[in-house]
Design an enzyme around this catalytic site. Structure first.
Site, PDB file in Angstrom:
ATOM      1  N   LYS A  18       0.806  -1.223   0.000  1.00  0.00           N
ATOM      2  CA  LYS A  18       0.000   0.000   0.000  1.00  0.00           C
ATOM      3  C   LYS A  18       0.840   1.275   0.000  1.00  0.00           C
ATOM      4  CE  LYS A  18      -4.199  -1.764   0.105  1.00  0.00           C
ATOM      5  NZ  LYS A  18      -5.096  -1.551  -1.063  1.00  0.00           N
ATOM      6  N   GLU A  71      -9.670   6.207   2.948  1.00  0.00           N
ATOM      7  CA  GLU A  71     -10.503   5.160   3.513  1.00  0.00           C
ATOM      8  C   GLU A  71      -9.592   3.978   3.806  1.00  0.00           C
ATOM      9  OE1 GLU A  71      -9.977   5.419   0.313  1.00  0.00           O
ATOM     10  OE2 GLU A  71      -9.364   3.343  -0.056  1.00  0.00           O
ATOM     11  N   SER A 127       1.755  -9.783  -0.951  1.00  0.00           N
ATOM     12  CA  SER A 127       1.382  -8.366  -0.881  1.00  0.00           C
ATOM     13  C   SER A 127       1.512  -7.739   0.494  1.00  0.00           C
ATOM     14  CB  SER A 127      -0.049  -8.193  -1.386  1.00  0.00           C
ATOM     15  OG  SER A 127      -0.918  -9.038  -0.667  1.00  0.00           O
TER      16      SER A 127
END
Lengths: 413, 259
Positions: A92, A114, A381
């Site tokens: 991210k 968010e 990830s």
């Protein structure tokens, strides 16, 4: 590669994508598109992002062979692209540092975001702390409960966390709330969407910022494997880690690309979070893509053990890749993911995020059906530290059920 | 022009509420079709929509309720409906079913202008009014496109941000003067208009004022204290209507005419 078609304007991937938002946001989206196009054409911006990814995020991330997991699979060799080693423990951060630098360029003083699992919220708060921008994060109360450590992390990083108690109290509702905030604050605020979803230009911006994963991975494959891999596997919630690793391989026709959605507890509505597998084309959060919705267009409730995949929509480019046949999509259930969570931990010494565990689970099946001289790359990830408490609860419940089922009804799964 | 959420607090109350609004002097009414993810709506309307959906209110149910109560009403009825619902039910089919239920038009707040043409065609073929939203900062060229898509009126956002109640009246004079240069269509202004004073101020420039959240609150309050919702709707809207009509009478500007 984006597949934009003539006549529909920018931001379309085939028929998907677009800008289905109240008019209040249009000027902001146009400004953002312009700023983004200017930024990416500016070598200085590129250099700034690269330097931050190298010095702060710790890129390039490692490319790790997983021999014991591969032996378990009994087929192709499995390799891991180690986004779990990036700063804050997931991919991210690639998007948030890029967008924070973009926001700074645009003169915005305040950032909103968010978050579902909290990884994007933490990554946003981290980038904001690094560059001194005010940060507010919207998070569903149900997600905040499941990921209370990430709530604390965000606060520690100086962000304000708004818990959203409307609708299903998860990522979808946090996204609604963040978009509402942005509609009233668009002048001084930049909204950092965390995935390849939302109105144009977000799906493109996020995919381009996450493509660093695939660009690095492709180069690592050429160097380490001496050629392209045979398959690349990634989990898909909104779809940012998958889009990031897939995009640089899309034109490599020999490379199978496989996205893994959250199969949850089963194929009935409300039991899973797999719009590409079970959904229909529809509009959610500003773009046309596959959506889990009822026959009148109301968004369905979703379920996944993983807060990061617990979302009824998916990025429009994935919808395009699905319909064009370029990417295959499949599901892994909660139970599959939990098992993979344990396997990767025990066999390779890597505790993956529950999201990632979905991809690991499917990769084992895929590799098992392939010859031993082939290579499967999985986008690892995120790391699973945030999930250990939830996993402990789920594993205890599973083992209790298994022993009960074992006594009463041995035929049951 | 008042805005109500269909199915809030319950679908059988829609008829009494609409008749109350008409008795109170509303010129037209906008019926919000509940959507699970209404991003343009503030907390009051979003919660009303959520509650309606929780109660099991459906688009089908709303259409048949409107079909039943339509003969008891004179004023035009417009649907405010998300593109998510329109697209799922099929643009042509959905517009046809709106027309056959007795709706006079529709407002789609989140359509993508690049692909809205088939919906405009559908509205045209059923002779329904149609509008997307025009924002305070919409650029002139885009405003021209929005105006060219609109049929019978244009929904003008009086403020940036969400639906909801505000203390001050929005100042629309300059904005409306700009828009009048590009269109002759009547302009209905909404978002954040909550008192007769706001209405009075807004209709000095606009052709109609749309009142949403404040009415939803009044209906909430009436439902909570067990009052008759039709009377409550009438009592709420009549000072607003007087403010609108008084001001329009004085300035000589026309009302929105939708038929």
């Amino acid at each position: 590669m984006s597949g934009a078609s003539a006549g529909l304007g920018d931001g379309r991937f085939g028929a998907f994508g677009g800008r289905y938002v109240p008019e209040t946001l249009i000027t902001a989206l146009e400004e953002l598109e312009l700023a983004w196009n200017e930024a990416r054409a500016d070598p200085e911006f590129e250099a700034e992002v690269s330097a931050c990814l190298r010095d702060f995020v710790g890129r390039p991330t490692a490319f790790t062979c997983a021999p014991r997991l591969s032996a378990r699979a009994g087929g192709a060799m499995i390799w891991l692209k180690r986004e779990d080693l990036a700063h804050t423990g997931a991919h991210k951060i690639n998007n948030t540092v890029g967008q924070v630098l973009l926001a700074r360029r645009m003169g915005k003083k305040r950032i909103i975001a968010e978050t579902g699992a909290g990884q994007h919220g933490v990554a946003t708060a981290t980038a904001c702390a690094r560059y001194g921008l005010a940060c507010e994060v919207y998070m569903g109360t149900e997600d905040a409960r499941r990921q209370s450590l990430n709530v604390f992390r965000m606060k520690l990083l100086g962000a304000e966390v708004h818990e959203v108690d409307s609708g299903s109290r998860t990522l979808k509702d946090a996204t609604n709330e963040a978009m509402r905030d942005w509609m009233g604050s668009v002048g001084e605020t930049h909204y950092i969407l965390g995935s390849v979803v939302g109105p144009h230009p977000f799906p493109t911006i996020v995919r381009e910022l996450q493509s660093v994963i695939g660009v690095e991975c492709r180069a690592q494959c050429l160097k380490v494997l001496g050629g392209l891999p045979d398959a690349v596997v990634a989990c898909v919630g909104g779809g940012s880690n998958a889009a990031g690793i897939f995009a640089p391989f899309v034109t490599d026709a020999t490379v199978r690309l496989i996205g893994v959605e959250a199969g949850g507890r089963g194929d009935q509505p409300g039991q899973h979070a797999a719009p590409l597998t079970f959904g229909t084309p529809g509009v959610l959060h500003g773009s046309l893509s596959y959506v889990l919705q009822d026959r009148e267009g109301q968004t369905s409730n979703v379920h996944s053990c993983s807060a990061g995949l617990d979302y009824p929509g998916v990025g429009p480019e994935h919808a395009f890749w699905k319909d064009s046949g370029r990417v295959e999509y499949m599901v892994a259930t909660d139970a599959d993911a939990l098992e993979a969570f344990q396997s990767l931990s025990r066999l390779e010494g890597i505790i993956p995020a529950l999201e990632t565990a979905h991809a690991i689970s499917s990769a084992v099946l895929i590799a098992g059906a392939m010859p031993a001289d082939q290579h499967v790359v999985v986008n690892c990830s995120g790391r699973g530290d945030k999930d250990v408490q939830e996993a402990m609860r789920l594993l205890e419940a599973r083992d209790k059920n298994a022993s009960k089922a074992g006594r009463v009804s041995p035929a049951r799964e | 022009m008042p805005f109500v959420v269909a199915g809030h607090p319950a679908l059988p109350q829609l008829g009494p509420i609409l008749r109350g609004l008409e008795r109170g002097g509303a010129d037209a009414v906008e019926i919000g079709i509940p959507f699970s993810d209404p991003i343009a709506d503030g907390p009051l309307i979003a919660a009303a929509m959520h509650d309606a959906l929780e109660l099991g209110v459906t688009v089908d149910g709303i259409l048949s309720e409107v079909r039943t109560i339509r003969p008891s009403l004179e004023m035009p009825i417009l649907a405010m409906v998300s593109i998510s619902i329109v697209d799922r039910l099929g643009r042509t089919d959905f517009v046809a079913s709106l027309a056959s239920a007795g709706f006079d038009g529709l407002i789609v707040p989140d359509a993508d202008l690049n692909v809205v043409a088939p919906l405009v065609e559908a509205a045209k073929s059923h002779d329904l009014a149609f509008s997307t939203l025009l924002a305070p900062d919409t650029a002139r060229e885009r405003a021209i496109v929005i105006a060219s898509m609109a049929r019978e009126f244009i929904y003008l956002l009086a403020r940036k941000g969400l639906t909801g109640e505000h203390r001050d009246a929005p100042d629309l004079r300059d904005r409306i003067a700009e828009i009048r240069e590009i269109t002759d269509l009547p302009l209905a202004a909404g978002f954040g208009i909550s008192t007769p004073e706001h209405v009075k101020s807004v209709v000095r420039d606009a052709d109609a004022a749309i009142i949403g959240s404040a009415l939803v609150r009044a209906i909430n309050d009436a439902a909570r204290s067990g009052d008759d919702l039709g009377d409550a709707a009438m009592d709420f809207i009549s000072p607003m209507a007087s403010a609108a009509h008084g001001e329009q009478g004085a300035s000589g500007s026309g009302r929105v005419h939708i038929d």
